[in-house]
Scaffold this motif. Structure first.
Motif, PDB file in Angstrom:
ATOM      1  N   ASP A 140       0.829  -1.214   0.000  1.00 30.23           N
ATOM      2  CA  ASP A 140       0.000   0.000   0.000  1.00 30.23           C
ATOM      3  C   ASP A 140       0.862   1.262   0.000  1.00 30.23           C
ATOM      4  N   PHE A 141       2.002   1.216   0.700  1.00 26.29           N
ATOM      5  CA  PHE A 141       2.899   2.381   0.720  1.00 26.29           C
ATOM      6  C   PHE A 141       3.406   2.688  -0.690  1.00 26.29           C
ATOM      7  N   PHE A 142       3.909   1.668  -1.381  1.00 25.51           N
ATOM      8  CA  PHE A 142       4.419   1.885  -2.749  1.00 25.51           C
ATOM      9  C   PHE A 142       3.283   2.270  -3.704  1.00 25.51           C
ATOM     10  N   HIS A 143       2.101   1.681  -3.477  1.00 22.05           N
ATOM     11  CA  HIS A 143       0.946   1.983  -4.331  1.00 22.05           C
ATOM     12  C   HIS A 143       0.565   3.464  -4.229  1.00 22.05           C
ATOM     13  N   VAL A 144       0.408   3.946  -3.013  1.00 24.08           N
ATOM     14  CA  VAL A 144      -0.008   5.338  -2.799  1.00 24.08           C
ATOM     15  C   VAL A 144       1.088   6.299  -3.241  1.00 24.08           C
ATOM     16  N   ALA A 145       2.334   5.992  -2.875  1.00 22.42           N
ATOM     17  CA  ALA A 145       3.442   6.893  -3.220  1.00 22.42           C
ATOM     18  C   ALA A 145       3.602   7.024  -4.730  1.00 22.42           C
ATOM     19  N   THR A 146       3.605   5.895  -5.432  1.00 26.70           N
ATOM     20  CA  THR A 146       3.776   5.921  -6.895  1.00 26.70           C
ATOM     21  C   THR A 146       2.599   6.591  -7.573  1.00 26.70           C
ATOM     22  N   LYS A 147       1.402   6.333  -7.101  1.00 27.76           N
ATOM     23  CA  LYS A 147       0.200   6.947  -7.695  1.00 27.76           C
ATOM     24  C   LYS A 147       0.247   8.460  -7.549  1.00 27.76           C
ATOM     25  N   THR A 148       0.668   8.934  -6.370  1.00 22.93           N
ATOM     26  CA  THR A 148       0.773  10.382  -6.133  1.00 22.93           C
ATOM     27  C   THR A 148       1.828  11.001  -7.047  1.00 22.93           C
ATOM     28  N   MET A 149       2.977  10.329  -7.174  1.00 22.30           N
ATOM     29  CA  MET A 149       4.044  10.839  -8.034  1.00 22.30           C
ATOM     30  C   MET A 149       3.595  10.887  -9.489  1.00 22.30           C
ATOM     31  N   LYS A 150       2.905   9.860  -9.935  1.00 30.22           N
ATOM     32  CA  LYS A 150       2.474   9.811 -11.327  1.00 30.22           C
ATOM     33  C   LYS A 150       1.436  10.892 -11.613  1.00 30.22           C
ATOM     34  N   GLU A 151       0.506  11.087 -10.675  1.00 27.41           N
ATOM     35  CA  GLU A 151      -0.500  12.140 -10.855  1.00 27.41           C
ATOM     36  C   GLU A 151       0.165  13.511 -10.899  1.00 27.41           C
ATOM     37  N   GLY A 152       1.191  13.714 -10.047  1.00 36.11           N
ATOM     38  CA  GLY A 152       1.915  14.982 -10.056  1.00 36.11           C
ATOM     39  C   GLY A 152       2.649  15.195 -11.375  1.00 36.11           C
ATOM     40  N   TRP A 153       3.276  14.145 -11.886  1.00 32.84           N
ATOM     41  CA  TRP A 153       3.995  14.244 -13.149  1.00 32.84           C
ATOM     42  C   TRP A 153       3.032  14.513 -14.311  1.00 32.84           C
ATOM     43  N   ASP A 154       1.852  13.877 -14.284  1.00 31.20           N
ATOM     44  CA  ASP A 154       0.848  14.131 -15.325  1.00 31.20           C
ATOM     45  C   ASP A 154       0.412  15.589 -15.318  1.00 31.20           C
ATOM     46  N   GLU A 155       0.273  16.151 -14.136  1.00 34.37           N
ATOM     47  CA  GLU A 155      -0.138  17.556 -14.038  1.00 34.37           C
ATOM     48  C   GLU A 155       0.962  18.472 -14.575  1.00 34.37           C
ATOM     49  N   ILE A 156       2.224  18.137 -14.279  1.00 31.51           N
ATOM     50  CA  ILE A 156       3.346  18.927 -14.806  1.00 31.51           C
ATOM     51  C   ILE A 156       3.355  18.889 -16.329  1.00 31.51           C
ATOM     52  N   LEU A 157       3.138  17.699 -16.910  1.00 34.85           N
ATOM     53  CA  LEU A 157       3.097  17.574 -18.367  1.00 34.85           C
ATOM     54  C   LEU A 157       1.971  18.401 -18.963  1.00 34.85           C
ATOM     55  N   ASP A 158       0.786  18.355 -18.340  1.00 34.91           N
ATOM     56  CA  ASP A 158      -0.354  19.117 -18.856  1.00 34.91           C
ATOM     57  C   ASP A 158      -0.057  20.610 -18.865  1.00 34.91           C
ATOM     58  N   ARG A 159       0.491  21.107 -17.769  1.00 35.23           N
ATOM     59  CA  ARG A 159       0.779  22.549 -17.679  1.00 35.23           C
ATOM     60  C   ARG A 159       1.902  22.952 -18.624  1.00 35.23           C
ATOM     61  N   SER A 160       2.910  22.089 -18.739  1.00 30.81           N
ATOM     62  CA  SER A 160       4.029  22.394 -19.640  1.00 30.81           C
ATOM     63  C   SER A 160       3.553  22.431 -21.085  1.00 30.81           C
ATOM     64  N   GLU A 161       2.737  21.476 -21.465  1.00 35.61           N
ATOM     65  CA  GLU A 161       2.244  21.441 -22.844  1.00 35.61           C
ATOM     66  C   GLU A 161       1.383  22.661 -23.132  1.00 35.61           C
ATOM     67  N   GLU A 162       0.558  23.054 -22.165  1.00 34.05           N
ATOM     68  CA  GLU A 162      -0.298  24.226 -22.355  1.00 34.05           C
ATOM     69  C   GLU A 162       0.553  25.485 -22.529  1.00 34.05           C
ATOM     70  N   SER A 163       1.631  25.577 -21.727  1.00 36.39           N
ATOM     71  CA  SER A 163       2.521  26.741 -21.831  1.00 36.39           C
ATOM     72  C   SER A 163       3.224  26.779 -23.180  1.00 36.39           C
ATOM     73  N   MET A 164       3.706  25.633 -23.645  1.00 33.01           N
ATOM     74  CA  MET A 164       4.404  25.568 -24.925  1.00 33.01           C
ATOM     75  C   MET A 164       3.466  25.910 -26.077  1.00 33.01           C
ATOM     76  N   ILE A 165       2.215  25.464 -25.965  1.00 27.86           N
ATOM     77  CA  ILE A 165       1.254  25.751 -27.029  1.00 27.86           C
ATOM     78  C   ILE A 165       0.975  27.241 -27.094  1.00 27.86           C
ATOM     79  N   ASN A 166       0.908  27.902 -25.923  1.00 24.29           N
ATOM     80  CA  ASN A 166       0.684  29.352 -25.918  1.00 24.29           C
ATOM     81  C   ASN A 166       1.819  30.097 -26.608  1.00 24.29           C
ATOM     82  N   VAL A 167       3.040  29.557 -26.489  1.00 25.82           N
ATOM     83  CA  VAL A 167       4.186  30.185 -27.162  1.00 25.82           C
ATOM     84  C   VAL A 167       4.042  30.092 -28.671  1.00 25.82           C
ATOM     85  N   TRP A 168       3.459  28.990 -29.146  1.00 29.20           N
ATOM     86  CA  TRP A 168       3.350  28.729 -30.581  1.00 29.20           C
ATOM     87  C   TRP A 168       1.942  29.010 -31.111  1.00 29.20           C
ATOM     88  N   LYS A 169       1.275  30.014 -30.526  1.00 29.86           N
ATOM     89  CA  LYS A 169      -0.095  30.310 -30.952  1.00 29.86           C
ATOM     90  C   LYS A 169      -0.187  30.659 -32.423  1.00 29.86           C
TER      91      LYS A 169
END
Length: 640
Positions: A140-169
């Motif tokens: 359960d420790f590895f399950h929760v920790a990895t899930k939290t890390m993956k969700e955080g990384w997904d959010e970073i990717l979403d925000r980064s992609e949105e920022s890059m797209i704004n640069v290339w409007k």
């Protein structure tokens, strides 16, 4: 003239009759260890129906037919065997001078205990297994920790992609470099699988480590067809073997000993329950049914390039393409065909007694019935129609109802236990191998009979419409009614089945009044090896889940039925019945839990039964409440 018409209509109504009002059928799906869920469902149906029959002083079978596939057939065989044992013990005492009456509810009472005992006897349940189960807490420790890390990384990717797209409007948000780069990153993120939870890990590794010793003896086998060292697997053996492998005991046959009779042969004249199960002929691809009311299974192979043989009642058994006989009733050899999974057990074979092929082709090979029909509703309807049509015409020497006169086939209520969830709650959808294996199994084996049910019910309503129209027309012009019924049907497929007129089309159809599906909900801890997980903890979870889902379905169904009867039930009675259902719902809870009291929920449902019986008594006294002819029908809608 109107008097003559009324007299003709009354005579026609008298000439239309039904042998018995209704029968009930229960369908158990196949699903290996998930059959424990069916034991939980059956417990609720068993207790609910028994209370209804005792309160209503009914001397009937709980279920007239139990149909199953794979482990569902095993469950059905255990229940039917229990009933037959009880009945035969009573019959033996009656022969010795005891005046004990035939009491069908008492024959059935206790069958849920027998089924639960069987499932509790399958797992290895000891101190070592309990200790082993406790060793997975770090997951359960590895399950929760990895899930939290993956969700955080997904959010970073979403925000980064949105920022890059704004640069290339200026490129209309469609810069190929940005898109392809982030697609590449997401591809690797998806492959970042989240470790299993503690419970999922326990299920997986207990199954991988201990397998299913009381269900199939594991025998190692190398597949040398391509000389590939990876083609290795364990074969399961259903019977005892002359040497031991890993465990000192059992096979499924040994586990069933004492629960299933050596041969199951039931007599419809004695009103004994009927056992049906299906398998698949590996060589021809046909779905094949075995029936405890019969002593043989006969079938032709389907070939789209050859005209199918016309139905012929005088056709000899040996003239069918395949003929399997079981004169002593259904024995283990026949029963084993329905759960013979190709990648687990040795193939099941039976001797073919047909004269339509060469002597060297006398063995037919069968695989698990779930391959072709894991919810055998179609086979149940076919066998039901076949039996009652034969019963009316050949044994009672009467005519089947044809729209104008004759005997109608009994109506049917069907209860289906669905162990394979249709919906899942996972979001986003995982891509790990175990999830793919688990979900693929769900989609392949889940209940797919909704369309068959809707078509059957549509036919039922069309029959009622035709009957009403013919009654109206018959009161005015009897000759016109006959002319319509005798109109020819020009259809090659129908004609070969002996259906040549609209009168023939109406023959043999029957009403399906109710189909109740009790479906297992999505399991948060589902694993790909769910069918093979016979661990004690999982078996207990499945039986508890089956009870909860059955209670939930029963309360919802009764509440919905009561709402539909709003205009036909007095408000004081309706409020009282709703009160009992609300109390049952409050005791059960809105979501699956282990804290509710089963006895408390059933007490409220039993109070509902008593109230419904009082309602029938009142209807009998005050016919203005609902109408003299419909009072019993209204109350029966609130019963099994």
């Amino acid at each position: 003239m109107s008097q003559e018409r009324s007299q003709e209509t009354a005579e026609r109504d008298k000439s239309t009759r039904t042998i018995i009002p209704k029968q009930r059928a229960l369908i158990f799906q196949g699903g290996g260890a998930l059959g424990a869920y069916e034991a939980g469902v059956y417990r609720v149906l068993h207790d609910w129906i028994y209370k209804n029959f005792i309160a209503g002083k009914k001397n009937e079978n709980f279920f007239d037919i139990i149909a199953g596939t794979s482990i569902g057939a095993i469950n059905g065989a255990i229940v039917v065997s229990y009933v037959l044992k009880n009945k035969r013990e009573v019959e033996q005492r009656r022969k010795q001078g005891d005046n004990e009456p035939r009491n069908w509810p008492e024959y059935w009472y206790g069958s849920a205990d027998a089924l639960e005992d069987f499932w509790n006897s399958l797992p290895l349940d000891n101190f070592f297994m309990n200790w082993y189960d406790l060793g997975f807490w770090p997951w359960d420790f590895f399950h929760v920790a990895t899930k939290t890390m993956k969700e955080g990384w997904d959010e970073i990717l979403d925000r980064s992609e949105e920022s890059m797209i704004n640069v290339w409007k200026g490129n209309n948000n469609n810069n190929p470099f940005v898109k392809e780069w982030f697609d590449f990153l997401r591809f690797h993120t998806e492959a970042w699988d989240i470790p299993a939870s503690t419970e999922a890990a326990r299920r997986h590794w207990s199954t991988m480590t201990f397998a299913s010793p009381n269900v199939a003896r594991a025998i190692p086998r190398n597949d040398l067809k391509f000389w590939d060292p990876r083609d290795f697997r364990f074969r399961g053996e259903q019977r005892q073997v002359p040497f031991y492998w890993k465990y000192p005991n059992y096979s499924l046959r040994e586990a069933c000993r004492g629960y299933i009779l050596d041969s199951i042969k039931t007599d419809p004249k004695q009103k004994e329950p009927r056992l049906l199960f299906v398998t698949v002929d590996v060589q021809s691809g046909d779905t094949v049914s075995f029936d405890s009311y019969d002593t043989r299974t006969k079938y032709d192979e389907y070939d789209e390039n050859v005209d199918q043989k016309k139905e012929d009642k005088d056709r000899k058994d040996e003239e069918y393409t395949h003929l399997i006989r079981y004169p002593e009733g259904i024995e283990w050899d026949q029963l084993s065909t329905t759960f013979c999974m190709a990648d687990l057990y040795r193939y099941a074979t039976l001797e073919d007694k047909s004269m339509a092929h060469e002597k060297g082709e006398r063995k037919r090979t069968y695989w698990d019935g779930g391959v072709s029909s894991n919810t055998p509703l179609r086979e149940l309807i076919s066998k039901y129609k076949e039996y009652w049509s034969h019963n009316i015409e050949e044994e009672r020497h009467e005519e089947i109802w044809d729209g104008e006169k004759g005997t109608k086939l009994p109506a049917l209520d069907v209860y289906i236990t669905d162990v394979w969830p249709a919906k899942i709650t996972d979001y986003p959808v995982p891509s790990d191998n175990d999830f793919v294996m688990s979900r693929k199994g769900n989609l392949l084996l889940m209940d797919k009979t909704e369309y068959e049910e809707s078509v059957t019910k549509m036919i039922t309503h069309y029959m009622h419409l035709v009957e009403s129209l013919l009654k109206t027309l018959n009161g005015k012009d009897n000759a016109a009614t006959k002319a319509i019924l005798n109109l020819p049907i020009i259809d090659n497929a129908f004609n070969k089945r002996g259906i040549k007129t609209y009168r023939d089309l109406l023959k043999g159809n029957f009403d399906i009044d109710r189909v109740m599906r009790i479906e297992r909900k999505d399991d948060t801890y589902a694993v790909g090896l769910a069918m093979a997980d016979f661990s004690a903890h999982t078996i207990r979870q499945l039986m508890a889940s089956g009870k909860w889902d059955a209670l939930d379905k029963l309360i919802n169904t009764l509440s919905s039925t009561l709402e539909n009867l709003e205009e036909k039930v007095p408000s004081d009675m309706r409020n009282s019945l709703h009160k009992h259902l609300k109390e049952a719902r409050d005791s059960l809870g809105g979501k699956m839990n282990d804290h509710y009291s089963y006895d408390k929920v059933m007490k409220h449902l039993y109070d509902f039964v008593d109230e419904a019986n009082m309602m029938e008594t009142r209807f009998g006294i005050d016919s203005e409440v609902v109408g003299k002819n419909n009072s019993k029908k209204v109350v029966d809608l609130l019963r099994p």
